[in-house]
Design a protein around this motif. Structure first.
Motif, short mmCIF file in Angstrom:
data_model
loop_
_atom_site.label_atom_id
_atom_site.label_comp_id
_atom_site.label_asym_id
_atom_site.label_seq_id
_atom_site.Cartn_x
_atom_site.Cartn_y
_atom_site.Cartn_z
N THR A 145 71.74 46.96 23.96
CA THR A 145 71.43 47.19 25.37
C THR A 145 70.74 46.06 26.11
O THR A 145 70.92 45.98 27.32
N PHE A 148 72.54 44.12 28.97
CA PHE A 148 72.81 44.72 30.27
C PHE A 148 71.61 44.62 31.19
O PHE A 148 71.75 44.37 32.39
N TYR A 149 70.42 44.82 30.61
CA TYR A 149 69.24 44.68 31.45
C TYR A 149 69.11 43.24 31.93
O TYR A 149 68.76 42.97 33.08
N LEU A 221 60.83 45.80 24.30
CA LEU A 221 62.04 46.36 23.70
C LEU A 221 62.42 45.62 22.44
O LEU A 221 62.82 46.21 21.45
N ILE B 15 62.81 52.91 21.67
CA ILE B 15 63.53 54.16 21.96
C ILE B 15 63.05 54.73 23.29
O ILE B 15 63.83 55.22 24.10
N VAL B 18 64.64 52.91 26.22
CA VAL B 18 66.05 53.22 26.40
C VAL B 18 66.21 54.58 27.04
O VAL B 18 67.02 54.78 27.95
N ASN B 21 65.26 54.47 30.73
CA ASN B 21 66.33 53.89 31.54
C ASN B 21 67.47 54.85 31.73
O ASN B 21 68.10 54.88 32.79
N MET B 22 67.75 55.65 30.71
CA MET B 22 68.83 56.62 30.87
C MET B 22 68.47 57.65 31.92
O MET B 22 69.30 58.02 32.76
N THR B 25 68.97 56.20 35.30
CA THR B 25 70.36 56.14 35.74
C THR B 25 70.83 57.49 36.22
O THR B 25 71.63 57.59 37.14
N ASN B 34 74.98 49.37 40.30
CA ASN B 34 76.42 49.19 40.10
C ASN B 34 77.17 49.35 41.40
O ASN B 34 76.78 50.13 42.25
N TRP C 32 74.69 55.28 30.18
CA TRP C 32 73.52 55.62 30.98
C TRP C 32 72.30 54.85 30.54
O TRP C 32 71.48 54.48 31.36
N MET C 33 72.20 54.59 29.25
CA MET C 33 71.05 53.80 28.80
C MET C 33 71.15 52.36 29.25
O MET C 33 70.15 51.67 29.35
N GLN C 34 72.37 51.91 29.53
CA GLN C 34 72.53 50.53 29.94
C GLN C 34 72.64 50.41 31.46
O GLN C 34 73.09 49.38 31.96
N ARG C 35 72.27 51.44 32.18
CA ARG C 35 72.21 51.43 33.63
C ARG C 35 73.59 51.23 34.25
O ARG C 35 73.76 50.47 35.19
N ARG C 36 74.59 51.90 33.71
CA ARG C 36 75.88 51.83 34.34
C ARG C 36 76.55 53.18 34.18
O ARG C 36 76.12 53.97 33.37
N PRO C 37 77.57 53.50 34.98
CA PRO C 37 78.10 54.87 34.92
C PRO C 37 79.00 55.15 33.74
O PRO C 37 79.22 56.29 33.42
N LEU C 40 84.65 56.32 34.28
CA LEU C 40 84.53 57.21 35.43
C LEU C 40 85.85 57.75 35.92
O LEU C 40 85.94 58.83 36.44
N HIS C 41 86.91 56.96 35.77
CA HIS C 41 88.12 57.31 36.50
C HIS C 41 89.12 58.06 35.66
O HIS C 41 90.19 58.37 36.13
N PHE C 280 71.65 63.20 19.53
CA PHE C 280 71.11 62.40 20.62
C PHE C 280 70.06 61.42 20.12
O PHE C 280 69.98 60.28 20.56
N ALA C 284 70.17 57.39 20.60
CA ALA C 284 69.10 56.58 21.18
C ALA C 284 68.69 55.46 20.22
O ALA C 284 68.41 54.34 20.64
N ILE C 285 68.70 55.77 18.91
CA ILE C 285 68.34 54.72 17.95
C ILE C 285 69.43 53.66 17.90
O ILE C 285 69.15 52.47 17.81
N TRP C 287 71.41 52.52 20.21
CA TRP C 287 71.50 51.59 21.32
C TRP C 287 70.19 50.87 21.58
O TRP C 287 70.08 50.16 22.57
N SER C 288 69.18 51.03 20.75
CA SER C 288 67.97 50.28 21.03
C SER C 288 67.53 49.39 19.89
O SER C 288 66.69 48.54 20.10
#
Lengths: 398, 161, 323
Positions: A145, A148-149, A221, B15, B18, B21-22, B25, B34, C32-37, C40-41, C280, C284-285, C287-288
């Motif tokens: 991640t 992206f930040y 992080l 954690i 993250v 941030n979720m 969003t 975005n 969502w954790m990376q601040r993007r949607p 989507l389509h 979940f 979370a683990i 992606w971090s």
């Protein structure tokens, strides 16, 4: 040859041992030109035994574009455009030493406002380059991640550069004698002055605040993460003696403990008017190289904030003749690029363009320590070490 | 230089960041970074270098832009036409007429040297960027197309005090 | 006979649905954790993208490189998939809603899940690619090393529950009143989750896949349906190991204060909720955290997790015999 019948040797026989070794050959692994983790088309021919790497030979030249030959047939403004693309991540900082060299040969005094604008844009290019490093290094080590930040925060800085110069990565904003004064040379376009646009100060303050917060978030992080520390501490230790012997410069040298920053020696940019610290590392391992760059980002943001508060007014370019011919001479100008020391050696013979231009780039000397550092490293460590050197192939191959 | 030592174990802080941030969003109160591209377009700065527009009447085919281009991607052809003299009995004046002015955007480096050296206000920058083609030959924009871009050229904006 | 076929059909359906749910949770959660949607389509706000992915992979060309070992290459994904789907047969959704309530439920589950190792190793070996080989060898070392803490953590639960059948373990937790994670097996729970993450080869233990070094490791040469089988079985594995963890440690289909006559209705919902919560946390683990190096991974297994799980067994046994 031990004599078996000699009574003195009998007591030694109990310690004799027979070792049978299986003959294994090292595997030659080609960490090829196309790879997710080499920053571009770098090829390493490595002899790998299990996971240990023995003998690494870098093969360069996949991206050679012939800058020095191109410069022989072009004029100074045209070369300024091309030179942006050597280290494409921090475009503005490649133009500055070249223009400064030409100005030194012509003996022109650059007005103060132009110097401050140049300094602000150089520091923004440095912030942008260090954001790319932070995100991409975390990606190579495995955290998915932070890139992206980093890219989100970098967009703000790139938008600022675009609002002043018109280009995000390749600004092409320097001219001999200052920065670009007007949008054109005709009667109306001459009045379209390319100074800082309205709202620049406010947007820059917001952006730099977010940069300082982002550096804090990176430390939280990744920097404090135990897995990251295990992957990068005591990995790829570079002693100051070897670093200086190979001509390494920039954040890598500072992470090894040598407090050397060329910004204190550049006279064509007013760095002495600002207060900033020079972060220095202790061990010279990958963690220190990462840490030094995060701290440098914060220092650059502070310099930009100070520069905005104390910006002088004045013209944007000194008086230069319409057709610029640089007098005969030769000069070498060096600058502190985000990746290290960059230098241009200009030999001019009075024409519209230089007679010979030699480009000394930072990444080329920086990756010359790769065979030394990678001796005996494990394969994941190879990725971590290469990432921490932060080189770009355009810089290596020119 | 002090190493960063948090009190809570580092991976728990990771954690937490993250998950925070979720939630940012997902919440409607935070602005999203975005842009949903084909349906929303980003607003670029007025000085952004997207495409070059040509004002045909102002151009005198002096060839300065074609000469200064680092890539030699501007192709100009023109001829001189004779005009009647300004007063009877005088010398016939000649006027330059532009036949062909092509910019090859497949070669163009977007450096802006041509816009900057034009002494007659004929070239302008415009922030339009959506002109990609399937065929490389279509990237050569001729006179009429360059003239169409002229409507998208923004006015110069105000400067910082 | 038809009953068996119906059960097998339900099994396959449940496996696929579980995998799809966890794919959505992983990819959308990551976005969502990376601040993007995220996607989507494709469908309703992007939530049916796994179906699109499955259809995309099915219609691809089946590319087999010339120098591979053909029978081994073709059968490797099958081993991995069988070892995941078979686990769905023993997990109980309620005391009666279970495909096969074996007396040796736990034993069967752990034995079948070890089959996956062969699949991964042969996939890496048979692809004629040095990077895949390295991925396969790393995988072999990792999967074998982490089998032991997995099994030993479960032994603690078996000692405390006095039975190996999964329904029996949940009944014991109902009898005790508290799930085992609170009732003395917290260390066992943590060891099980760490070992399960390593068995699934997820970040922080995804050295065999090692995306930034080996571009998909042992799966590099696979494309089309074969890659789909690897990909889906990874998510099936994640689903079923989380389900087993919630059955063994968190109380399975039981929640206190709810009437036991309706357990056939609320049992599945409770179990799926607990599985989703564990899933979940794993997302979370993933992606971090950065990934471990191979020798640090082995260090963690042999020097930290195995001694801890042996001590756990010892303490559990003493508590069981003494009190």
């Amino acid at each position: 040859m031990v004599n078996a019948l000699d009574p003195q040797n009998i007591k030694n026989f109990s310690e004799a041992s027979v070792s049978v070794e299986i003959e294994t050959e090292d595997m030659t692994l080609n960490i090829g030109p196309q790879h997710p983790s080499t920053h571009g088309v770098l090829r390493l021919v490595a002899k790998v035994d299990g996971e240990k790497v023995h003998d690494v030979k870098p093969v360069l030249g996949y991206m050679h574009r012939g800058y020095e030959k191109l410069a022989e047939v072009r004029t100074y403004p045209q070369i300024t455009t091309l030179v942006n693309r050597i280290d494409w991540v921090a475009g503005f900082s490649n133009e500055i030493p070249f223009i400064a060299g030409a100005e030194r040969l012509m003996e022109i005094e650059v007005p103060d406002r132009a110097k401050y604008i140049r300094l602000i844009l150089t520091e923004m290019a440095r912030i942008s380059s260090h954001f790319v490093f932070n995100g991409a290094y975390a990606l190579e080590v495995g955290a998915l991640t932070p890139i992206f930040y980093a890219m989100e925060d970098r967009e703000r800085v790139l938008d600022l550069i675009e609002s002043v110069t018109g280009g995000r990565f390749h600004p092409n904003f320097n001219r001999i004698g200052g920065v670009k004064p007007a949008a054109g040379a005709g009667p109306t376009t001459k009045k379209n002055i390319q100074d800082l646009p309205a709202g620049f100060y406010r947007d820059t303050k917001i952006a730099m605040q977010k940069v300082i917060e982002a550096a804090d978030q990176f430390q939280n992080l990744i920097g404090g993460n135990e897995v990251f520390k295990k992957r990068t501490k005591d990995v790829g230790v570079l002693t100051p003696e070897i670093a200086e012997a190979f001509g390494v410069s920039g954040p890598i040298l500072r992470a090894s403990g040598v407090k050397s920053d060329l910004r204190t020696q550049t006279d064509y940019l007013p760095y002495d008017q600002f207060e900033y610290e020079i972060p220095v590392g202790e061990n010279g391992d990958c963690y220190d190289r990462w840490d030094v760059r995060v701290k440098e980002m914060v220092e650059s943001a502070k310099i930009v904030l100070q520069a905005i508060d104390s910006m002088p007014s004045g013209p944007l370019q000194a008086k230069v003749p319409k057709v610029i011919k640089v007098p005969k001479g030769r000069t070498y100008v060096r600058a502190e690029n985000p990746k290290g020391e960059m230098g241009y050696y200009i030999i001019s013979d009075g024409g519209l363009g230089p007679y010979r231009l030699k480009v000394r780039t930072a990444s080329f000397s920086n990756i010359s320590i790769l065979p030394n550092l990678l001796e005996g490293a494990l394969l994941p460590d190879l990725i971590a070490i290469m990432g921490s050197l932060d080189f770009v192939l355009g810089d290596v191959d020119r | 230089m002090k190493t960063f030592r948090p009190k809570v174990p580092g991976f728990l802080i990771g954690i937490k960041i993250v998950i925070v941030n979720m939630l940012k969003t997902l919440s409607p109160f935070h602005s999203k970074p975005n842009v949903n591209y084909p349906f929303e377009k980003e607003k670029l700065a007025p000085r952004a270098r997207g495409v070059i527009a040509l004002d045909q009447e102002a151009c005198t085919s002096c060839m300065l832009c074609a000469r200064q281009c680092p890539d030699w991607c501007i192709y100009i052809e023109g001829h001189k036409e004779l005009q009647p003299p300004s007063k009877p009995g005088g010398r016939q004046r000649s006027r330059a007429v532009l036949d062909r002015f092509d910019i090859d955007y497949a070669l163009c480096m977007y450096c802006g040297i041509c816009v900057e050296v034009c002494p007659f206000d004929a070239l302008f920058w415009s922030p339009e960027y959506e002109y990609s083609e399937f065929n490389m030959g279509d990237m050569l924009h001729d006179k009429e197309r360059l003239d169409d871009w002229l409507q998208t050229v923004p006015d110069p904006e105000g400067l910082e005090s | 006979m038809t009953e068996v076929l119906i059960k097998v059909g339900l099994l396959a359906g449940a496996a696929l649905t579980g995998a799809i749910t966890f794919t959505i949770m992983d990819v959308k959660g990551a976005s969502w954790m990376q601040r993007r949607p995220g996607p989507l389509h494709v469908g309703l706000r992007g939530f049916i993208f796994p179906v699109a992915e499955i259809l995309k992979f099915i219609q691809k060309e089946d590319i087999i490189p010339t120098e591979v070992d053909r029978p081994v290459f073709k059968w490797a994904p099958a081993y991995v998939m069988v070892s995941c789907v078979a686990l769905f047969a023993v997990v109980p959704l309620s005391p009666t809603l279970v495909v096969a309530d074996l007396e040796l439920g736990v034993f069967f589950a752990l034995a079948i899940s070890s089959l996956g190792t062969i699949g991964v190793l042969t996939a890496g070996w048979s692809s004629a690619n040095k990077y895949s080989l390295m991925g396969g060898l790393r995988a072999a070392g990792q999967l074998i090393a982490y089998e032991l803490p997995l099994i030993l953590a479960v032994v603690g639960v078996v000692i405390q529950a006095e039975t190996m059948s999964l329904v029996g373990i949940v009944e014991k937790q109902i009898e005790w009143g508290v799930p085992f994670v609170v009732g003395g097996q917290i260390v066992g729970f943590l060891i099980f989750m760490v070992a399960a993450t390593a068995e699934m080869m997820r970040v922080p233990f995804d050295m065999p896949i090692g995306e930034s070094e080996l571009t998909m490791g042992f799966m590099t040469e696979y494309s089309g349906i074969r890659f789909l089988i690897f990909y889906i079985s990874e998510y099936m594995n994640m689903f079923i190991l989380c389900a087993i963890a919630s059955t063994l440690f968190l109380g399975g289909y039981h929640v206190p204060l709810l009437p036991t006559e309706w357990v056939n209705f609320y049992g599945p919902i409770v179990l799926l909720t607990k599985t989703a919560i564990l899933g979940f946390i794993l997302v979370a683990i993933r992606w971090s955290q950065p990934r471990f190096r191979e020798d640090q991974l082995q260090n963690l297994a042999w020097k930290i997790l195995i001694p801890a799980s042996l001590v756990n067994i010892l303490v559990t046994a003493i508590m069981k015999v003494g009190f």
